[in-house]
Design an enzyme around this catalytic site. Structure first.
Site, short mmCIF file in Angstrom:
data_model
loop_
_atom_site.label_atom_id
_atom_site.label_comp_id
_atom_site.label_asym_id
_atom_site.label_seq_id
_atom_site.Cartn_x
_atom_site.Cartn_y
_atom_site.Cartn_z
N TYR A 201 -2.77 -6.75 -0.43
CA TYR A 201 -4.24 -6.32 0.68
C TYR A 201 -4.74 -7.63 0.07
O TYR A 201 -5.36 -8.77 -0.52
CB TYR A 201 -4.55 -5.78 -1.42
CG TYR A 201 -3.77 -4.32 -1.17
CD1 TYR A 201 -4.28 -2.89 -1.05
CD2 TYR A 201 -2.73 -4.33 -2.04
CE1 TYR A 201 -3.95 -1.75 -1.38
CE2 TYR A 201 -1.51 -2.85 -2.00
CZ TYR A 201 -2.14 -1.95 -1.76
OH TYR A 201 -1.17 -0.49 -1.98
N PRO A 293 -5.92 6.68 1.64
CA PRO A 293 -4.28 5.43 1.41
C PRO A 293 -5.10 4.10 0.26
O PRO A 293 -3.77 3.68 -0.28
CB PRO A 293 -4.44 5.63 2.26
CG PRO A 293 -5.03 5.27 3.59
CD PRO A 293 -6.22 5.68 3.04
#
Length: 391
Positions: A201, A293
């Site tokens: 991420y 998401p």
């Protein structure tokens, strides 16, 4: 046609509910508007929380998942060209996640339902839920060119945000809470081995990026793009170049490139409908709530809903008490709002808003710095990512 539980929708929530009820000796009928090929091919989420993995195993639906799924014990956060790994088992008492695509979960559950369970009707379009406030609700549907009625004791709507289930809840008892984000995700599948063995991420001044996977030979990746972006406006080379920029590290890590086989844009939205029950109609999954998401919560929240319903109905059959069914909405919403909180926090920490100021940028970096420096903050992230325990 008559059954105990009428289930609208053969996504993972509806199919898992049918499996759980079958194992408990409770009959059901599943109505799905699409054909089997469509259900088994639509691309959706691919991260299963610890609780979802455990439920699939207990339901006897995990043989292929355990053989082909990819266990993950952490994620990597990247910002300012730095890397920080979050170790899930060390922070959560042993919990982890599994990379296994929703399409594969559906294939497994469909095969089990057709072999062992009750009726599963494809191309059966639910037209309306009627009599939800009575003891004998029904679903009017169209199948093989004619209308029919499924009489039930209970109806569970797993038919998504635009299905007939939520529409059957009267407007005067409904409350809606939502937020739309001014950006989306440009997602790709590529025939190249993942460049990292865990999900990455990345927060970057150019926007968020996520490096994921579908299998040891297929990469899944996402880029933050402006709301309304057309995926076809991005060439393959532009996508890889942008991923390179946003995932860059100071230690020379390299992104592997390969042929992109599909690309699409996913909008970002938070949504909760309260209550999740009206009479004998129960909402589950996207029919009741949507999360961005970023936190990998959507599929897992749907699983939590149907597990809560199946346990409550089994309790009703065993004891005669409706206490747990009556508490369904309240029970689910406690978990839903925690997941909404977590997904919102992840989204706002990692995505750069179009109107972001230098102050906003500094706050994002401070939040990330806090996670890398504080075991308590890192634990909160790890607990949220691996899943909120079922009541």
């Amino acid at each position: 046609m008559r059954t105990t539980v009428g289930i609208i929708g053969a996504g993972p929530a509806g199919l898992l509910l049918a499996r759980l009820l079958h194992n408990a000796g409770i009959d059901s009928v599943v109505l799905e508007s699409r054909d089997r090929a469509y259900v088994e091919q639509r691309q959706r989420a691919g991260i299963l929380e610890q609780g979802t993995v455990d439920v699939l195993r207990e339901a006897g639906a995990a043989e292929r998942m355990d053989r082909e799924g990819i266990p993950h014990d952490g994620i990597e956060l990247r910002f300012d060209r730095r890397r920080h790994r979050v170790d899930f088992p060390a922070l959560t008492g042993g919990r982890s996640v599994m990379v296994y695509a929703q399409t594969e979960v559906c294939k497994d559950l469909i095969a089990l339902q057709l072999a062992e369970g009750g009726p599963l009707l494809f191309e059966a379009e639910a037209l309306a839920v009627e009599g939800a406030e009575t003891e004998s609700p029904s679903v009017r549907f169209r199948h093989e060119g004619r209308e029919d009625v499924l009489d039930c004791d209970y109806v569970v709507a797993c038919d998504g945000s635009w299905g007939v289930g939520r529409k059957a809840v009267p407007a005067d008892v409904s409350q809606v809470f939502e937020r739309t984000y001014p950006f989306g995700w440009l997602g790709i599948l590529a025939d190249v081995a993942p460049s990292h063995d865990e999900l990455v991420y990345a927060r970057h001044d150019r926007g968020f990026a996520l490096l994921s996977m579908r299998s040891p030979s297929v990469t899944r990746a996402y880029l933050q793009v402006p709301e309304g972006t057309n995926a076809d406006d991005w060439s393959d080379e532009e996508i890889w170049d942008e991923l390179d920029h946003r995932l860059e590290t100071a230690d020379g890590w390299k992104l592997e490139r390969g042929p992109i086989t599909s690309k699409s844009v996913t909008p970002m939205r938070s949504y909760v409908h309260e209550p999740m029950r009206h009479g004998r109609l129960f909402l589950a999954g996207d029919a009741a709530h949507i999360v961005p998401p970023t936190g990998a919560k959507g599929l897992n929240l749907a699983v939590g809903d149907v597990v809560t319903f199946a346990r409550a109905l089994t309790h009703r059959h065993r004891t005669g008490s409706t206490e747990r069914l009556d508490a369904y909405s309240e029970t689910c919403l406690r978990r839903v709002w925690q997941a909404e909180r977590f997904s919102y926090a992840m989204t706002t920490m990692l995505h750069r808003a179009p109107d972001a100021t230098p102050f906003d940028d500094r706050v994002q970096r401070a939040r990330l710095d806090r996670i890398t420096a504080s075991r308590a903050a890192e634990t909160d992230l790890a607990e949220g990512y691996t899943g909120f325990l079922l009541d």
